[in-house]
Design a protein around this motif. Structure first.
Motif, PDB file in Angstrom:
ATOM      1  N   GLN A  40       0.812  -1.219   0.000  1.00 38.09           N
ATOM      2  CA  GLN A  40       0.000   0.000   0.000  1.00 38.09           C
ATOM      3  C   GLN A  40       0.847   1.272   0.000  1.00 38.09           C
ATOM      4  O   GLN A  40       0.414   2.297  -0.515  1.00 38.09           O
ATOM      5  CB  GLN A  40      -0.924   0.018   1.222  1.00 38.09           C
ATOM      6  CG  GLN A  40      -2.030  -1.000   1.168  1.00 38.09           C
ATOM      7  CD  GLN A  40      -2.800  -1.067   2.471  1.00 38.09           C
ATOM      8  OE1 GLN A  40      -2.220  -1.073   3.552  1.00 38.09           O
ATOM      9  NE2 GLN A  40      -4.122  -1.110   2.363  1.00 38.09           N
ATOM     10  N   MET A  41       2.027   1.201   0.548  1.00 39.97           N
ATOM     11  CA  MET A  41       2.846   2.405   0.685  1.00 39.97           C
ATOM     12  C   MET A  41       3.270   2.993  -0.664  1.00 39.97           C
ATOM     13  O   MET A  41       3.078   4.190  -0.884  1.00 39.97           O
ATOM     14  CB  MET A  41       4.028   2.145   1.605  1.00 39.97           C
ATOM     15  CG  MET A  41       3.567   1.937   3.047  1.00 39.97           C
ATOM     16  SD  MET A  41       4.837   1.395   4.184  1.00 39.97           S
ATOM     17  CE  MET A  41       5.813   2.861   4.340  1.00 39.97           C
ATOM     18  N   PRO A  42       3.821   2.213  -1.613  1.00 35.70           N
ATOM     19  CA  PRO A  42       4.160   2.820  -2.910  1.00 35.70           C
ATOM     20  C   PRO A  42       2.929   3.310  -3.664  1.00 35.70           C
ATOM     21  O   PRO A  42       2.984   4.316  -4.376  1.00 35.70           O
ATOM     22  CB  PRO A  42       4.901   1.722  -3.667  1.00 35.70           C
ATOM     23  CG  PRO A  42       4.749   0.482  -2.895  1.00 35.70           C
ATOM     24  CD  PRO A  42       4.264   0.838  -1.530  1.00 35.70           C
ATOM     25  N   GLU A  43       1.799   2.628  -3.494  1.00 36.00           N
ATOM     26  CA  GLU A  43       0.557   3.070  -4.129  1.00 36.00           C
ATOM     27  C   GLU A  43       0.138   4.431  -3.574  1.00 36.00           C
ATOM     28  O   GLU A  43      -0.309   5.304  -4.316  1.00 36.00           O
ATOM     29  CB  GLU A  43      -0.558   2.052  -3.886  1.00 36.00           C
ATOM     30  CG  GLU A  43      -0.365   0.734  -4.603  1.00 36.00           C
ATOM     31  CD  GLU A  43      -1.396  -0.310  -4.193  1.00 36.00           C
ATOM     32  OE1 GLU A  43      -2.303  -0.003  -3.382  1.00 36.00           O
ATOM     33  OE2 GLU A  43      -1.280  -1.437  -4.692  1.00 36.00           O
ATOM     34  N   ALA A  44       0.281   4.615  -2.277  1.00 35.13           N
ATOM     35  CA  ALA A  44      -0.087   5.881  -1.646  1.00 35.13           C
ATOM     36  C   ALA A  44       0.828   7.008  -2.126  1.00 35.13           C
ATOM     37  O   ALA A  44       0.359   8.114  -2.412  1.00 35.13           O
ATOM     38  CB  ALA A  44      -0.012   5.746  -0.127  1.00 35.13           C
ATOM     39  N   LEU A  45       2.119   6.737  -2.234  1.00 28.45           N
ATOM     40  CA  LEU A  45       3.047   7.750  -2.729  1.00 28.45           C
ATOM     41  C   LEU A  45       2.701   8.138  -4.164  1.00 28.45           C
ATOM     42  O   LEU A  45       2.711   9.321  -4.510  1.00 28.45           O
ATOM     43  CB  LEU A  45       4.492   7.251  -2.646  1.00 28.45           C
ATOM     44  CG  LEU A  45       5.043   7.035  -1.233  1.00 28.45           C
ATOM     45  CD1 LEU A  45       6.456   6.479  -1.299  1.00 28.45           C
ATOM     46  CD2 LEU A  45       5.010   8.312  -0.429  1.00 28.45           C
ATOM     47  N   ILE A  50       4.064  11.461  -5.856  1.00 27.18           N
ATOM     48  CA  ILE A  50       5.484  11.380  -5.511  1.00 27.18           C
ATOM     49  C   ILE A  50       6.087  10.223  -6.291  1.00 27.18           C
ATOM     50  O   ILE A  50       5.735   9.058  -6.080  1.00 27.18           O
ATOM     51  CB  ILE A  50       5.689  11.185  -3.994  1.00 27.18           C
ATOM     52  CG1 ILE A  50       5.065  12.354  -3.233  1.00 27.18           C
ATOM     53  CG2 ILE A  50       7.162  11.035  -3.664  1.00 27.18           C
ATOM     54  CD1 ILE A  50       5.039  12.176  -1.733  1.00 27.18           C
ATOM     55  N   ALA A  51       7.008  10.542  -7.200  1.00 25.30           N
ATOM     56  CA  ALA A  51       7.649   9.539  -8.051  1.00 25.30           C
ATOM     57  C   ALA A  51       8.781   8.842  -7.288  1.00 25.30           C
ATOM     58  O   ALA A  51       9.421   9.449  -6.422  1.00 25.30           O
ATOM     59  CB  ALA A  51       8.204  10.195  -9.312  1.00 25.30           C
ATOM     60  N   GLY A  57      10.558   9.922  -2.602  1.00 33.40           N
ATOM     61  CA  GLY A  57       9.982   8.755  -3.257  1.00 33.40           C
ATOM     62  C   GLY A  57      10.466   7.413  -2.754  1.00 33.40           C
ATOM     63  O   GLY A  57      10.000   6.371  -3.208  1.00 33.40           O
ATOM     64  N   LYS A  58      11.395   7.399  -1.817  1.00 32.03           N
ATOM     65  CA  LYS A  58      11.907   6.139  -1.269  1.00 32.03           C
ATOM     66  C   LYS A  58      10.933   5.620  -0.212  1.00 32.03           C
ATOM     67  O   LYS A  58      10.767   6.229   0.846  1.00 32.03           O
ATOM     68  CB  LYS A  58      13.285   6.343  -0.656  1.00 32.03           C
ATOM     69  CG  LYS A  58      14.326   6.761  -1.661  1.00 32.03           C
ATOM     70  CD  LYS A  58      15.650   7.004  -0.978  1.00 32.03           C
ATOM     71  CE  LYS A  58      16.644   7.525  -1.997  1.00 32.03           C
ATOM     72  NZ  LYS A  58      17.854   8.026  -1.360  1.00 32.03           N
TER      73      LYS A  58
END
Length: 97
Positions: A40-45, A50-51, A57-58
């Motif tokens: 879920q975290m990269p999806e939220a970014l 936020i790329a 973006g990390k």
């Protein structure tokens, strides 16, 4: 208790444009009922624009933070539905810039 994502190096709380129950757009903090998963975290970014190649973006720099219902309401009030505002969590309190 609701969870948000906090950028550990800066204290920034993740916020983006969302839709409420009436399908009206508003700018507010992203919330989870349970700590967000690694998926879920990269999806939220990405949802917040936020790329992965940006400084913020990390995914490993973001951590779940539990807030009270009152803190969540105050967070959205401090954002004033304005995407130019940034919400920061420092020393146990929320500040908007």
């Amino acid at each position: 208790m609701p969870y948000v994502l906090k950028h550990a190096p800066t204290g920034t709380i993740l916020a983006c444009v969302q839709r409420n129950g009436y399908e009206l757009a508003y700018y507010g903090v992203l919330l989870w009922e349970q700590p967000p998963t690694a998926a879920q975290m990269p999806e939220a970014l990405a949802e917040a624009g936020i790329a992965p190649d940006e400084v913020a973006g990390k995914v490993q720099d973001w951590e779940p933070l539990v807030l009270t219902e009152h803190d969540v309401k105050m967070a959205n009030v401090k954002l004033r539905n304005d995407p130019r505002r940034v919400l920061v969590y420092r020393n146990g309190s929320l500040h908007a810039q």
